[in-house]
Motif scaffolding. Sequence first.
Motif, PDB file in Angstrom:
ATOM      1  N   MET A 304       0.831  -1.206   0.000  1.00  0.00           N
ATOM      2  CA  MET A 304       0.000   0.000   0.000  1.00  0.00           C
ATOM      3  C   MET A 304       0.863   1.253   0.000  1.00  0.00           C
ATOM      4  O   MET A 304       0.597   2.225  -0.730  1.00  0.00           O
ATOM      5  CB  MET A 304      -0.924  -0.002   1.229  1.00  0.00           C
ATOM      6  CG  MET A 304      -2.023  -1.046   1.187  1.00  0.00           C
ATOM      7  SD  MET A 304      -2.902  -1.196   2.767  1.00  0.00           S
ATOM      8  CE  MET A 304      -3.427   0.492   3.020  1.00  0.00           C
ATOM      9  N   PHE A 305       1.908   1.246   0.809  1.00  0.00           N
ATOM     10  CA  PHE A 305       2.787   2.413   0.920  1.00  0.00           C
ATOM     11  C   PHE A 305       3.463   2.713  -0.416  1.00  0.00           C
ATOM     12  O   PHE A 305       3.436   3.849  -0.906  1.00  0.00           O
ATOM     13  CB  PHE A 305       3.831   2.158   2.009  1.00  0.00           C
ATOM     14  CG  PHE A 305       4.780   3.293   2.232  1.00  0.00           C
ATOM     15  CD1 PHE A 305       4.409   4.375   3.013  1.00  0.00           C
ATOM     16  CD2 PHE A 305       6.043   3.278   1.674  1.00  0.00           C
ATOM     17  CE1 PHE A 305       5.279   5.421   3.230  1.00  0.00           C
ATOM     18  CE2 PHE A 305       6.926   4.323   1.881  1.00  0.00           C
ATOM     19  CZ  PHE A 305       6.539   5.402   2.665  1.00  0.00           C
ATOM     20  N   SER A 306       4.070   1.705  -1.034  1.00  0.00           N
ATOM     21  CA  SER A 306       4.793   1.939  -2.293  1.00  0.00           C
ATOM     22  C   SER A 306       3.838   2.202  -3.446  1.00  0.00           C
ATOM     23  O   SER A 306       4.178   2.944  -4.379  1.00  0.00           O
ATOM     24  CB  SER A 306       5.681   0.735  -2.618  1.00  0.00           C
ATOM     25  OG  SER A 306       4.911  -0.455  -2.705  1.00  0.00           O
ATOM     26  N   SER A 307       2.628   1.634  -3.408  1.00  0.00           N
ATOM     27  CA  SER A 307       1.662   1.869  -4.481  1.00  0.00           C
ATOM     28  C   SER A 307       1.289   3.341  -4.572  1.00  0.00           C
ATOM     29  O   SER A 307       1.104   3.882  -5.674  1.00  0.00           O
ATOM     30  CB  SER A 307       0.407   1.024  -4.259  1.00  0.00           C
ATOM     31  OG  SER A 307       0.703  -0.349  -4.289  1.00  0.00           O
ATOM     32  N   ALA A 308       1.139   4.000  -3.415  1.00  0.00           N
ATOM     33  CA  ALA A 308       0.774   5.412  -3.425  1.00  0.00           C
ATOM     34  C   ALA A 308       1.855   6.257  -4.099  1.00  0.00           C
ATOM     35  O   ALA A 308       1.560   7.175  -4.873  1.00  0.00           O
ATOM     36  CB  ALA A 308       0.539   5.895  -1.994  1.00  0.00           C
TER      37      ALA A 308
END
Length: 430
Positions: A304-308
């Motif tokens: 989730m963190f890297s997707s943003a």
Amino acid sequence: MSDMHSHLAFVRTEMLAQQEPPIKEKGIVKWARSNLFSNWVNSVLTIVALYVIVRLIFSAGPWFLNGIWDTSSLAQCREILDGARGACFSVLSERWQQLLFGIAYPSDQYWRPTLAFVLMLVAAAPVLFVALPRAMLIITGLFPFVAYWLLWGGTIMTSVFVLIGVVVGYLVFTKAERFGFVLGLVAGLIAAVVVWKIGGAITPAVDGIMVLEPVASRDMGGFMLNMMLGVVCISLSLPIGIMLALGRQSHMPIIKGISVVFIEFIRGVPLITLLFVASVVLAYFFPPETNMDLILRVIIMITMFSSAYIAEVIRGGLAALPKGQYEAADSLGLDYAQAMRLIILPQALKISIPGIVNVAVGLFKDTTLVSVISMFDLVGMIRGPILASTEWNGVYWELYGFAALLFFVTCYSISQYSQWLERQLRTDHR
């Protein structure tokens, strides 16, 4: 007559022999003049840099050259050195298994993560290098299921049924997509879940087929854990980031709103906070009987963190494309999905390569943060079991230098590949 001939132009009948260029215009001398001593500022900086390098070599050289590799404790290293400067590399030869595979992974099963790493290189090759045969993509598709079986063990039928569920879900999606993308996606997910449930009921009956010793997630550790988190999270965050970037540019208010809130919220929260959420809070969002694995929870949060961040990088690539590309897709009669897949995204992703690689390198280094939630990755192994032992308490430079070397080699390889890929795709400048 002689005066008349004296005014005639001279015509050479043979070529002059080729001459060597001046010594200052070839080889190492020309390279040094062009790159190191092109002007007085560069000359001063070169001299200062050479001075620093020489000082570092003479300072650290004896420490490396006098290194000890064959003792069983720091005390024995110091006894052999007898006051001389030298590194105690024995901690690496003594604890290399723990640094690479963790403290609890069965030592007689080290061949499994090693084989999974080799298969990962083979599976990634046809994706990274388009010149390879497309038939190798079959290995790429099978690798996640084989790797899960190798790392966690158990019967291979679990991976087989998951693979069947993915294939059935994709086939259902392709058939139902004509009624709408969202409807096709939902139908595909439902079909995949049904197959997985059926497979879960059948698996105990065929439990004896190709069984490996089960390994619990809490036994995963070392650099193997960093590689697992990095590869899985980077692979998952790229398609999710693309969907978020397209969602943020969507004209549908609900989809755009969800994408904006997700991206801005995740980008405004430190990764270490999300890891604590994964460790403590995330399990409460699932049914009480669900035993959500800690590694799975960490993968969800890091993805989730890297997707943003990847979504914002790709959105920048989409914004960099001229409006004529979108109009060209419309003039060809392509729908939204076709235009994005065939025209818009290939160009946007090419523009976004440096930013995507930057996020990937940062994400891979950030996997060391899992040590703060009691997961024994490479840094966690150094800070925990190794430095806490009486034999190696006090060894720092050797251990952290080894960790830095592993991360540097991996991140530098990613960076070099991205530069090579940019050169291959730079068709507009050829």
